[in-house]
Design a protein around this motif. Structure first.
Motif, PDB file in Angstrom:
ATOM      1  N   LYS A  36       2.885  -2.600  -8.057  1.00 18.20           N
ATOM      2  CA  LYS A  36       2.073  -3.702  -8.546  1.00 18.20           C
ATOM      3  C   LYS A  36       1.700  -4.664  -7.420  1.00 18.20           C
ATOM      4  O   LYS A  36       2.421  -4.793  -6.429  1.00 18.20           O
ATOM      5  CB  LYS A  36       2.827  -4.444  -9.646  1.00 18.20           C
ATOM      6  CG  LYS A  36       3.118  -3.569 -10.863  1.00 18.20           C
ATOM      7  CD  LYS A  36       3.890  -4.342 -11.920  1.00 18.20           C
ATOM      8  CE  LYS A  36       4.183  -3.449 -13.128  1.00 18.20           C
ATOM      9  NZ  LYS A  36       4.957  -4.172 -14.178  1.00 18.20           N
ATOM     10  N   GLY A  37       0.567  -5.336  -7.618  1.00 14.75           N
ATOM     11  CA  GLY A  37       0.096  -6.312  -6.648  1.00 14.75           C
ATOM     12  C   GLY A  37      -1.402  -6.233  -6.480  1.00 14.75           C
ATOM     13  O   GLY A  37      -1.995  -5.157  -6.599  1.00 14.75           O
ATOM     14  N   ASP A  38      -2.018  -7.367  -6.197  1.00 11.31           N
ATOM     15  CA  ASP A  38      -3.477  -7.428  -6.045  1.00 11.31           C
ATOM     16  C   ASP A  38      -3.948  -7.075  -4.640  1.00 11.31           C
ATOM     17  O   ASP A  38      -5.120  -6.777  -4.437  1.00 11.31           O
ATOM     18  CB  ASP A  38      -3.986  -8.834  -6.407  1.00 11.31           C
ATOM     19  CG  ASP A  38      -3.754  -9.177  -7.870  1.00 11.31           C
ATOM     20  OD1 ASP A  38      -3.763  -8.241  -8.702  1.00 11.31           O
ATOM     21  OD2 ASP A  38      -3.552 -10.364  -8.173  1.00 11.31           O
ATOM     22  N   THR A  39      -3.050  -7.152  -3.667  1.00 10.45           N
ATOM     23  CA  THR A  39      -3.393  -6.848  -2.285  1.00 10.45           C
ATOM     24  C   THR A  39      -2.340  -5.914  -1.706  1.00 10.45           C
ATOM     25  O   THR A  39      -1.246  -5.764  -2.266  1.00 10.45           O
ATOM     26  CB  THR A  39      -3.449  -8.125  -1.431  1.00 10.45           C
ATOM     27  OG1 THR A  39      -2.117  -8.684  -1.339  1.00 10.45           O
ATOM     28  CG2 THR A  39      -4.400  -9.159  -2.038  1.00 10.45           C
ATOM     29  N   VAL A  40      -2.668  -5.309  -0.577  1.00  9.93           N
ATOM     30  CA  VAL A  40      -1.695  -4.435   0.074  1.00  9.93           C
ATOM     31  C   VAL A  40      -0.458  -5.223   0.496  1.00  9.93           C
ATOM     32  O   VAL A  40       0.675  -4.743   0.359  1.00  9.93           O
ATOM     33  CB  VAL A  40      -2.340  -3.711   1.276  1.00  9.93           C
ATOM     34  CG1 VAL A  40      -1.278  -3.057   2.153  1.00  9.93           C
ATOM     35  CG2 VAL A  40      -3.321  -2.652   0.787  1.00  9.93           C
ATOM     36  N   LEU A  41      -0.648  -6.448   0.994  1.00 11.76           N
ATOM     37  CA  LEU A  41       0.514  -7.249   1.378  1.00 11.76           C
ATOM     38  C   LEU A  41       1.376  -7.614   0.174  1.00 11.76           C
ATOM     39  O   LEU A  41       2.608  -7.644   0.273  1.00 11.76           O
ATOM     40  CB  LEU A  41       0.061  -8.516   2.112  1.00 11.76           C
ATOM     41  CG  LEU A  41      -0.291  -8.336   3.594  1.00 11.76           C
ATOM     42  CD1 LEU A  41      -0.867  -9.630   4.166  1.00 11.76           C
ATOM     43  CD2 LEU A  41       0.927  -7.891   4.411  1.00 11.76           C
ATOM     44  N   SER A  42       0.749  -7.888  -0.970  1.00 10.97           N
ATOM     45  CA  SER A  42       1.547  -8.191  -2.160  1.00 10.97           C
ATOM     46  C   SER A  42       2.256  -6.927  -2.665  1.00 10.97           C
ATOM     47  O   SER A  42       3.377  -7.008  -3.180  1.00 10.97           O
ATOM     48  CB  SER A  42       0.674  -8.795  -3.259  1.00 10.97           C
ATOM     49  OG  SER A  42      -0.287  -7.877  -3.733  1.00 10.97           O
ATOM     50  N   LYS A  43       1.634  -5.772  -2.495  1.00 14.50           N
ATOM     51  CA  LYS A  43       2.304  -4.512  -2.839  1.00 14.50           C
ATOM     52  C   LYS A  43       3.501  -4.273  -1.921  1.00 14.50           C
ATOM     53  O   LYS A  43       4.545  -3.758  -2.361  1.00 14.50           O
ATOM     54  CB  LYS A  43       1.311  -3.343  -2.749  1.00 14.50           C
ATOM     55  CG  LYS A  43       0.272  -3.316  -3.862  1.00 14.50           C
ATOM     56  CD  LYS A  43      -0.685  -2.146  -3.684  1.00 14.50           C
ATOM     57  CE  LYS A  43      -1.580  -1.939  -4.902  1.00 14.50           C
ATOM     58  NZ  LYS A  43      -2.544  -3.043  -5.100  1.00 14.50           N
ATOM     59  N   ARG A  44       3.348  -4.630  -0.650  1.00  8.52           N
ATOM     60  CA  ARG A  44       4.477  -4.512   0.283  1.00  8.52           C
ATOM     61  C   ARG A  44       5.645  -5.379  -0.183  1.00  8.52           C
ATOM     62  O   ARG A  44       6.811  -4.946  -0.153  1.00  8.52           O
ATOM     63  CB  ARG A  44       4.012  -4.917   1.688  1.00  8.52           C
ATOM     64  CG  ARG A  44       5.077  -4.892   2.761  1.00  8.52           C
ATOM     65  CD  ARG A  44       4.456  -5.179   4.131  1.00  8.52           C
ATOM     66  NE  ARG A  44       5.466  -5.325   5.178  1.00  8.52           N
ATOM     67  CZ  ARG A  44       5.982  -6.478   5.566  1.00  8.52           C
ATOM     68  NH1 ARG A  44       5.576  -7.615   4.989  1.00  8.52           N
ATOM     69  NH2 ARG A  44       6.878  -6.531   6.521  1.00  8.52           N
ATOM     70  N   ARG A  45       5.349  -6.585  -0.631  1.00 16.42           N
ATOM     71  CA  ARG A  45       6.422  -7.444  -1.139  1.00 16.42           C
ATOM     72  C   ARG A  45       7.039  -6.851  -2.407  1.00 16.42           C
ATOM     73  O   ARG A  45       8.256  -6.924  -2.600  1.00 16.42           O
ATOM     74  CB  ARG A  45       5.881  -8.849  -1.418  1.00 16.42           C
ATOM     75  CG  ARG A  45       5.520  -9.637  -0.154  1.00 16.42           C
ATOM     76  CD  ARG A  45       5.262 -11.098  -0.463  1.00 16.42           C
ATOM     77  NE  ARG A  45       4.042 -11.293  -1.260  1.00 16.42           N
ATOM     78  CZ  ARG A  45       2.845 -11.466  -0.737  1.00 16.42           C
ATOM     79  NH1 ARG A  45       2.679 -11.466   0.582  1.00 16.42           N
ATOM     80  NH2 ARG A  45       1.793 -11.651  -1.510  1.00 16.42           N
ATOM     81  N   MET A  73       1.356   5.924  -0.100  1.00 16.36           N
ATOM     82  CA  MET A  73      -0.045   5.605  -0.369  1.00 16.36           C
ATOM     83  C   MET A  73      -0.151   4.772  -1.647  1.00 16.36           C
ATOM     84  O   MET A  73       0.488   5.076  -2.652  1.00 16.36           O
ATOM     85  CB  MET A  73      -0.865   6.885  -0.476  1.00 16.36           C
ATOM     86  CG  MET A  73      -1.037   7.589   0.854  1.00 16.36           C
ATOM     87  SD  MET A  73      -2.039   9.085   0.728  1.00 16.36           S
ATOM     88  CE  MET A  73      -0.925  10.119  -0.212  1.00 16.36           C
ATOM     89  N   VAL A  74      -0.952   3.723  -1.570  1.00 20.99           N
ATOM     90  CA  VAL A  74      -1.178   2.817  -2.702  1.00 20.99           C
ATOM     91  C   VAL A  74      -2.672   2.543  -2.818  1.00 20.99           C
ATOM     92  O   VAL A  74      -3.466   2.951  -1.966  1.00 20.99           O
ATOM     93  CB  VAL A  74      -0.401   1.492  -2.517  1.00 20.99           C
ATOM     94  CG1 VAL A  74       1.102   1.734  -2.515  1.00 20.99           C
ATOM     95  CG2 VAL A  74      -0.824   0.782  -1.229  1.00 20.99           C
ATOM     96  N   ASP A  75      -3.054   1.863  -3.887  1.00 20.64           N
ATOM     97  CA  ASP A  75      -4.458   1.494  -4.067  1.00 20.64           C
ATOM     98  C   ASP A  75      -4.811   0.321  -3.152  1.00 20.64           C
ATOM     99  O   ASP A  75      -4.005  -0.579  -2.923  1.00 20.64           O
ATOM    100  CB  ASP A  75      -4.728   1.105  -5.522  1.00 20.64           C
ATOM    101  CG  ASP A  75      -4.595   2.285  -6.473  1.00 20.64           C
ATOM    102  OD1 ASP A  75      -4.856   3.420  -6.036  1.00 20.64           O
ATOM    103  OD2 ASP A  75      -4.228   2.064  -7.639  1.00 20.64           O
ATOM    104  N   CYS A 128      -4.060  -0.723   6.138  1.00 18.44           N
ATOM    105  CA  CYS A 128      -2.663  -0.989   6.455  1.00 18.44           C
ATOM    106  C   CYS A 128      -2.331  -2.437   6.091  1.00 18.44           C
ATOM    107  O   CYS A 128      -3.237  -3.257   5.908  1.00 18.44           O
ATOM    108  CB  CYS A 128      -2.415  -0.763   7.943  1.00 18.44           C
ATOM    109  SG  CYS A 128      -2.885   0.874   8.542  1.00 18.44           S
ATOM    110  N   PRO A 129      -1.068  -2.797   5.992  1.00 21.85           N
ATOM    111  CA  PRO A 129      -0.738  -4.193   5.699  1.00 21.85           C
ATOM    112  C   PRO A 129      -1.326  -5.195   6.700  1.00 21.85           C
ATOM    113  O   PRO A 129      -1.613  -6.333   6.333  1.00 21.85           O
ATOM    114  CB  PRO A 129       0.792  -4.196   5.737  1.00 21.85           C
ATOM    115  CG  PRO A 129       1.166  -2.811   5.322  1.00 21.85           C
ATOM    116  CD  PRO A 129       0.124  -1.927   5.926  1.00 21.85           C
ATOM    117  N   CYS A 130      -1.534  -4.766   7.943  1.00 24.98           N
ATOM    118  CA  CYS A 130      -2.114  -5.665   8.938  1.00 24.98           C
ATOM    119  C   CYS A 130      -3.630  -5.747   8.844  1.00 24.98           C
ATOM    120  O   CYS A 130      -4.246  -6.612   9.479  1.00 24.98           O
ATOM    121  CB  CYS A 130      -1.719  -5.221  10.343  1.00 24.98           C
ATOM    122  SG  CYS A 130      -2.378  -3.603  10.820  1.00 24.98           S
TER     123      CYS A 130
END
Length: 344
Positions: A36-45, A73-75, A128-130
């Motif tokens: 879950k998460g709206d962004t890749v960084l939020s998915k990382r968290r 791999m994530v959306d 990528c998260p960056c």
């Protein structure tokens, strides 16, 4: 004879294994719940807070090992991205990984994540998260080959930073960003050679530097606090001036994990540092060699840009990745070690 698991209880995880310059990459195909998460960084968290047990399952023994590396791999929230990815290792989750991008570029074309591959190169946009990283995969007659990628803006964060390192006294390091932050120092400062010294000695020195920098230097990144942490230390052979000869380094990152490749994000950060010091010019190709395996990447600064207040460059890194296998892992419900363990 096709081998099948006998009847069992427990969750299954499927992966494709690759390596780039000797550094493993375990690409997770199935077995994870929704991230879950709206962004890749939020998915990382989210995966760090809610699904970290699955990282341990795949990275740690008995299915992995201390230096295993993974990609989930994530959306992506970016419409131009062909895929988004979270990077896994023995300590947690990185923000960038060049060896993984090289492998994922080839994987994305081979596994039809890019619908219409083009010759002689197919572009693969990897979120990528960056940030968004553009990979270009050699493609001819249905076969994939070498991969190059263009980094997110890379920059020298600070040079000639004095830190007190336990067991070694005061040392001077440079800190540079290539999608993740690294400290750089010549291995000769510790009486070591990155291609000949014992790996254990190199790890001890690099880990001591990382610990010192983390406690004594405050990092910041212009776009996100999630990116403002030291990923590791790269010991070099000190050959930073432009040359046709390879320059060697060895990267010790996360929880004293040793990169077998020349380190894609590390090469990015090192090129940015060399450019900042005037030691290389735009489009001057350098060859970077792994002190661990002898494998090589090439890197060059292709154009100037900015990242917040930092003068930055976009760096192109090239290498090759290879498949090593396909696996299905199971966590049998009665297995006391089903969540994995890590020997230090």
């Amino acid at each position: 004879m096709e081998l099948q698991l006998p009847p069992h209880e427990g969750e299954e995880l499927s992966v494709v294994d690759m390596h780039t310059g000797g550094e493993p990459l375990r690409i997770i195909i199935s077995g994870y719940p929704e991230v879950k998460g709206d962004t890749v960084l939020s998915k990382r968290r989210y995966v760090r807070e809610h699904l970290d047990h699955l990282r341990r399952v795949l990275m740690f023994e008995p299915r992995g090992h201390y230096d295993m590396y993974g990609a989930l791999m994530v959306d992506s929230e970016l419409p131009e991205a062909h895929l988004a990815v979270l990077f896994l290792h023995n300590e947690g989750y990185s923000t960038m990984c060049g060896h993984a991008v090289i492998a994922l570029g080839r994987f994305a074309v081979d596994y039809k994540l890019v619908k219409q591959p083009q010759s002689p190169e197919t572009q693969v946009n990897i979120h990528c998260p960056c940030g968004l990283v553009k990979a270009f995969v050699e493609y001819s007659d249905g076969k994939t080959g070498g991969v190059r990628f263009l980094s997110v803006p890379a920059f020298a964060f600070a040079t000639d930073v004095a830190v007190m390192v336990e067991g070694f006294g005061e040392v001077t390091v440079d800190i540079s960003y290539g999608g993740a932050f690294y400290a750089f120092i010549n291995a000769q400062r510790f009486g070591l050679d990155v291609t000949k010294s014992r790996t254990r000695d190199l790890v001890d020195a690099a880990a001591a530097v990382t610990k010192a920098v983390k406690s004594q230097v405050k990092l910041h990144h212009p776009t996100s606090n999630d990116l403002a942490f030291l990923y590791g230390t790269i010991l070099t052979d000190g050959k930073d001036d432009h040359s046709a000869d390879p320059t060697a380094n060895i990267c010790v990152f996360a929880e004293a994990q040793v990169d077998r490749s020349p380190t894609g994000s590390g090469v990015t950060a090192r090129v940015a540092l060399q450019y900042h010091k005037g030691l290389v010019q735009l489009n001057q190709i350098r060859t970077f060699q792994s002190g661990a395996t002898g494998s090589q990447f090439t890197g060059k600064a292709v154009h100037e840009t900015t990242c917040g207040d930092f003068k930055a460059v976009v760096v192109e890194v090239s290498g090759r990745a290879f498949y090593t296998g396909v696996s299905r892992f199971v966590q049998e419900s009665e297995d006391e070690l089903k969540h994995g363990f890590l020997l230090k």
